[in-house]
Design a protein around this motif. Structure first.
Motif, PDB file in Angstrom:
ATOM      1  N   ILE A 142       0.795  -1.192  -0.033  1.00 34.61           N
ATOM      2  CA  ILE A 142       0.112   0.039  -0.050  1.00 34.61           C
ATOM      3  C   ILE A 142       0.985   1.197   0.106  1.00 34.61           C
ATOM      4  N   SER A 143       0.831   1.921  -0.981  1.00 38.59           N
ATOM      5  CA  SER A 143       1.866   3.156  -1.168  1.00 38.59           C
ATOM      6  C   SER A 143       0.995   4.499  -1.798  1.00 38.59           C
ATOM      7  N   ALA A 144       1.502   5.505  -1.546  1.00 35.85           N
ATOM      8  CA  ALA A 144       0.931   6.597  -2.089  1.00 35.85           C
ATOM      9  C   ALA A 144       1.963   7.582  -2.928  1.00 35.85           C
ATOM     10  N   SER A 145       1.284   8.088  -3.902  1.00 34.71           N
ATOM     11  CA  SER A 145       1.883   9.022  -4.893  1.00 34.71           C
ATOM     12  C   SER A 145       1.411  10.358  -4.684  1.00 34.71           C
ATOM     13  N   ILE A 146       2.416  11.325  -5.001  1.00 30.72           N
ATOM     14  CA  ILE A 146       1.561  12.547  -5.000  1.00 30.72           C
ATOM     15  C   ILE A 146       2.231  13.276  -6.527  1.00 30.72           C
ATOM     16  N   GLN A 147       1.337  13.696  -7.328  1.00 33.01           N
ATOM     17  CA  GLN A 147       1.657  14.339  -8.588  1.00 33.01           C
ATOM     18  C   GLN A 147       2.032  15.831  -8.276  1.00 33.01           C
ATOM     19  N   ALA A 148       3.257  15.997  -8.670  1.00 36.34           N
ATOM     20  CA  ALA A 148       3.934  17.392  -8.346  1.00 36.34           C
ATOM     21  C   ALA A 148       4.687  17.687  -9.627  1.00 36.34           C
ATOM     22  N   ARG A 149       4.525  18.977  -9.921  1.00 39.96           N
ATOM     23  CA  ARG A 149       5.406  19.471 -11.138  1.00 39.96           C
ATOM     24  C   ARG A 149       5.509  21.147 -10.868  1.00 39.96           C
ATOM     25  N   MET A 150       6.504  21.785 -11.473  1.00 41.23           N
ATOM     26  CA  MET A 150       6.786  23.129 -11.171  1.00 41.23           C
ATOM     27  C   MET A 150       5.998  24.283 -12.293  1.00 41.23           C
ATOM     28  N   GLY A 151       5.391  23.387 -13.446  1.00 39.23           N
ATOM     29  CA  GLY A 151       4.642  24.316 -14.418  1.00 39.23           C
ATOM     30  C   GLY A 151       3.249  24.477 -14.128  1.00 39.23           C
ATOM     31  N   SER A 152       2.930  24.793 -12.667  1.00 36.14           N
ATOM     32  CA  SER A 152       1.395  25.190 -12.528  1.00 36.14           C
ATOM     33  C   SER A 152       1.201  26.417 -13.318  1.00 36.14           C
ATOM     34  N   THR A 153       0.128  26.560 -13.905  1.00 36.59           N
ATOM     35  CA  THR A 153      -0.351  27.529 -14.706  1.00 36.59           C
ATOM     36  C   THR A 153      -0.618  29.156 -13.894  1.00 36.59           C
ATOM     37  N   ARG A 154      -1.355  28.796 -12.757  1.00 33.64           N
ATOM     38  CA  ARG A 154      -1.813  29.832 -11.839  1.00 33.64           C
ATOM     39  C   ARG A 154      -0.582  30.373 -11.022  1.00 33.64           C
ATOM     40  N   LEU A 155       0.073  29.357 -10.417  1.00 30.96           N
ATOM     41  CA  LEU A 155       0.912  29.611  -9.478  1.00 30.96           C
ATOM     42  C   LEU A 155       2.421  28.867  -9.651  1.00 30.96           C
ATOM     43  N   PRO A 156       2.907  29.190 -10.703  1.00 28.15           N
ATOM     44  CA  PRO A 156       4.361  28.281 -10.974  1.00 28.15           C
ATOM     45  C   PRO A 156       5.147  28.265  -9.903  1.00 28.15           C
ATOM     46  N   GLY A 157       5.730  26.850  -9.679  1.00 23.84           N
ATOM     47  CA  GLY A 157       6.479  26.471  -8.747  1.00 23.84           C
ATOM     48  C   GLY A 157       6.049  26.290  -7.363  1.00 23.84           C
TER      49      GLY A 157
END
Length: 259
Positions: A8-23
């Motif tokens: 049983i494991s969790a993942s977190i989707q994450a990237r720097m390229g957010s449109t409204r609040l980059p980084g």
């Protein structure tokens, strides 16, 4: 819990390229990246074998990978836009049986609620394929919990058309086929029913609110705090809650809710 020998494991989707609040995922709160706060909260869940950051192969996301390396956090890199492929590939790489799906805009995720839902999902009397509290909004957004049999996502990734616009979403795609999968939706108990308390980070105003919450409890020397503590704070200080209540929420379209 009965299913003790499974991953049983969790993942977190994450990237720097957010449109409204980059980084945003690496924006610091009290000197610590927001994403690291989220990982540390999830680490309180004893049922989780691992917590993996699901980021992209984009050069700008090298910063996220570096943060993972510096803090001994597992990570996986895949497609930026084909997110269901990114996460299903992660599931195969880490041999996950039951997947807890998280996103990097939810630093206040409550490990007590996550653990409770894992217990429900793994109970020997349950036969759900998918369990969540966000098919309909009742908990504060940002406290979403999504759990499902990992093999389902791998299968979905295979049969969804490559040009399907909804491949940018992950577990949501399971809910598109209620005739095929057994879905369980949980509504918040009365004390947690606050669908208009936005505890996610999608805008500058969201971040301001989240930062105020963290700093309040840090000042109180209470490093471990949970949804009940947060709601008590926001009800005592409604001006804090109102900081971000005018921010449009794109996910409401997916849930068929009015903004």
């Amino acid at each position: 819990m009965t299913k003790t020998k499974i991953n049983i494991s969790a993942s977190i989707q994450a990237r720097m390229g957010s449109t409204r609040l980059p980084g945003k995922v690496l924006k610091k709160i009290n000197g610590k990246p927001m994403l690291l706060w989220q990982v540390e909260r999830l680490r309180e869940c004893n049922s989780l074998k691992d917590i993996i950051i699901a980021t992209t192969t984009n050069k700008e996301d090298d910063e996220i990978v570096q943060m993972c390396i510096e803090n001994s956090i597992s990570y996986f890199r895949g497609s930026e836009n084909d997110v269901i492929d990114r996460v299903s590939s992660l599931i195969k790489e880490y041999k996950i049986d039951i997947h807890v799906e998280c996103v990097g805009d939810s630093p206040l995720i409550d490990p007590l609620i996550v653990e409770e839902y894992i217990e429900i999902f793994c109970n020997e009397d349950s036969d759900y394929d998918y369990l969540s509290n966000c098919i309909n909004t009742s908990y504060p957004p940002g406290l979403d919990v999504i759990i499902y049999n990992a093999s389902i996502l791998i299968d979905l990734n295979k049969f969804l058309e490559k040009n399907d616009p909804l491949r940018e979403h992950v577990g949501y795609n399971i809910t598109r086929f209620p005739q095929k999968y057994k879905l369980k939706s949980i509504t918040a108990p009365k004390e947690y029913y606050c669908p208009d308390f936005y505890l996610e980070v999608d805008s500058k105003e969201d971040f301001i609110l989240i930062e105020k919450i963290f700093k309040f409890f840090i000042k109180k020397e209470k490093p471990k705090f949970y949804l009940k503590d947060i709601l008590k704070l926001l009800k005592e200080y409604p001006d804090i809650k109102n900081i971000n209540n005018k921010t449009p929420r794109k996910w409401k379209l997916l849930r068929g809710e009015k903004d």
